[in-house]
Motif scaffolding. Structure first.
Motif, PDB file in Angstrom:
ATOM      1  N   GLU A  54       0.810  -1.412  -0.245  1.00  0.00           N
ATOM      2  CA  GLU A  54      -0.480  -0.060   0.191  1.00  0.00           C
ATOM      3  C   GLU A  54       0.695   1.483   0.064  1.00  0.00           C
ATOM      4  OE1 GLU A  54      -2.502  -0.118   3.179  1.00  0.00           O
ATOM      5  OE2 GLU A  54      -3.444  -1.901   2.396  1.00  0.00           O
ATOM      6  N   THR A  55       1.969   0.864   0.298  1.00  0.00           N
ATOM      7  CA  THR A  55       3.174   2.686   0.678  1.00  0.00           C
ATOM      8  C   THR A  55       3.707   2.203  -0.094  1.00  0.00           C
ATOM      9  OG1 THR A  55       4.308   1.281   2.874  1.00  0.00           O
ATOM     10  CG2 THR A  55       2.368   2.509   3.343  1.00  0.00           C
ATOM     11  N   SER A  56       4.016   1.710  -1.523  1.00  0.00           N
ATOM     12  CA  SER A  56       5.186   1.269  -1.446  1.00  0.00           C
ATOM     13  C   SER A  56       5.567   2.739  -2.774  1.00  0.00           C
ATOM     14  CB  SER A  56       5.299   0.086  -2.329  1.00  0.00           C
ATOM     15  OG  SER A  56       6.337   0.021  -3.593  1.00  0.00           O
ATOM     16  N   PRO A  57       6.766   3.445  -2.777  1.00  0.00           N
ATOM     17  CA  PRO A  57       7.197   4.540  -3.755  1.00  0.00           C
ATOM     18  C   PRO A  57       6.254   3.396  -5.146  1.00  0.00           C
ATOM     19  CG  PRO A  57       8.386   3.988  -2.711  1.00  0.00           C
ATOM     20  CD  PRO A  57       8.077   3.009  -2.261  1.00  0.00           C
ATOM     21  N   ASN A  58       6.712   2.303  -5.675  1.00  0.00           N
ATOM     22  CA  ASN A  58       6.526   1.875  -6.836  1.00  0.00           C
ATOM     23  C   ASN A  58       4.902   1.385  -7.333  1.00  0.00           C
ATOM     24  OD1 ASN A  58       9.464   1.970  -7.403  1.00  0.00           O
ATOM     25  ND2 ASN A  58       9.893   0.323  -5.655  1.00  0.00           N
ATOM     26  N   ALA A  59       3.872   1.340  -5.743  1.00  0.00           N
ATOM     27  CA  ALA A  59       3.266   1.287  -5.936  1.00  0.00           C
ATOM     28  C   ALA A  59       1.943   2.604  -6.649  1.00  0.00           C
ATOM     29  CB  ALA A  59       1.906   0.183  -4.919  1.00  0.00           C
TER      30      ALA A  59
END
Length: 307
Positions: A54-59
């Motif tokens: 949910e918080t991954s900068p790549n998502a």
């Protein structure tokens, strides 16, 4: 002989029973504690993975949204454009060769399916993966449905043929899957906005029964998601996009008509607009500068008037 137990025997028996109760109790307590610790450890292992997604900068990156537009969404829309053009032609030109038209549509649906199937969607963006799967299923179902009418397409009138197609189970499911894919795509856009700007609220549970007072406070990205949900709920597969419905709703509210008609929810306004054919493809681009000059949107072609 005196058969009564001696005091020491009684104490021994009582002591043994006491130790047995303690041992059994300790066993079950140990099992309970062990189970709770195992469950807690499993939950801790799962929690970081979920939170990371949910918080991954790549998502749900802008690159993923743009790539999906060109490799999945656009091929589907190109097929839909041809299908809607065929519908209009069949209704206006009775001499049209509907059988040949259907064969061309089936060929196009298959080609667009093969094109969209090879598009890579990263696992960190599961909503886009689900949207791709939904669009692929839709194209395959359109192929199955239209193919079954190719042989008899020139019999009767165009309106009769369209009526038969729209009643077909495969056709209905094709529409449903496409609208589901559209909602998932717009949901991914809402996710993107919330990741890029933490002040932008994200709530996948917004419902089309949302009060107009609440609707007016929502960012454009959330309104578009609600419009996509509305189209899915109503099984409306149209030439216009969710943002066109959003813009037409906001224009309707700005005119004061909703207040005059005592409408209370976003869905009730959308009902009037769609039932009266008041929404058109391109409405958003015409009204963008009036209502959404500073609103956050991903840089996708259908949000830009110069594309």
């Amino acid at each position: 002989m005196d058969k009564r137990l001696a005091r020491t025997d009684i104490l021994f028996v009582l002591g043994f029973l006491f130790m047995l109760v303690v041992a059994v109790g300790a066993f079950f307590y140990g099992v309970k504690v062990g189970t709770e610790r195992a469950e807690s450890a499993q939950a801790q292992e799962e929690k970081p993975a979920t939170a990371g997604a949910e918080t991954s900068p790549n998502a749900y990156s802008l690159q993923d949204l743009v790539s999906f537009y060109h490799t999945v969404f656009l091929p589907y829309r190109e097929f839909m454009s041809e299908w809607q053009s065929a519908e209009q032609k069949w209704l206006s030109v009775e001499s049209a060769d509907r059988s040949s038209s259907i064969k061309e549509l089936v060929k196009l649906a298959n080609a667009q399916y093969e094109s969209a199937k090879i598009a890579y969607i990263p696992p960190v963006s599961p909503l886009l993966q689900e949207a791709q799967d939904s669009y692929l299923k839709s194209l395959k179902l359109y192929t199955n449905s239209l193919s079954s009418f190719a042989a008899s397409a020139n019999e009767g009138t165009g309106s009769i043929l369209l009526g038969q197609i729209r009643k077909d189970a495969f056709y209905k499911e094709a529409v449903n899957m496409a609208l589901e894919g559209q909602t998932e795509y717009y949901n991914a856009m809402a996710k993107w906005a919330a990741i890029v700007d933490m002040t932008v609220p994200y709530d996948a549970e917004y419902e089309t029964l949302v009060e107009l007072s609440k609707w007016k406070t929502l960012p454009l990205i959330s309104k578009n998601l609600l419009s996509a949900k509305y189209l899915q709920e109503q099984a409306l597969s149209e030439s216009f996009l969710p943002q066109d419905l959003t813009a037409r709703i906001d224009s309707f509210l700005a005119s004061g008509q909703a207040e005059t008609m005592k409408l209370k929810t976003m869905g009730s306004v959308a009902d009037i607009l769609t039932r009266t054919d008041a929404v058109r493809d391109g409405d958003f681009l015409q009204l963008k500068s009036r209502f959404y000059g500073s609103q956050m949107l991903p840089q996708l072609p259908f949000f830009s008037p110069d594309k």
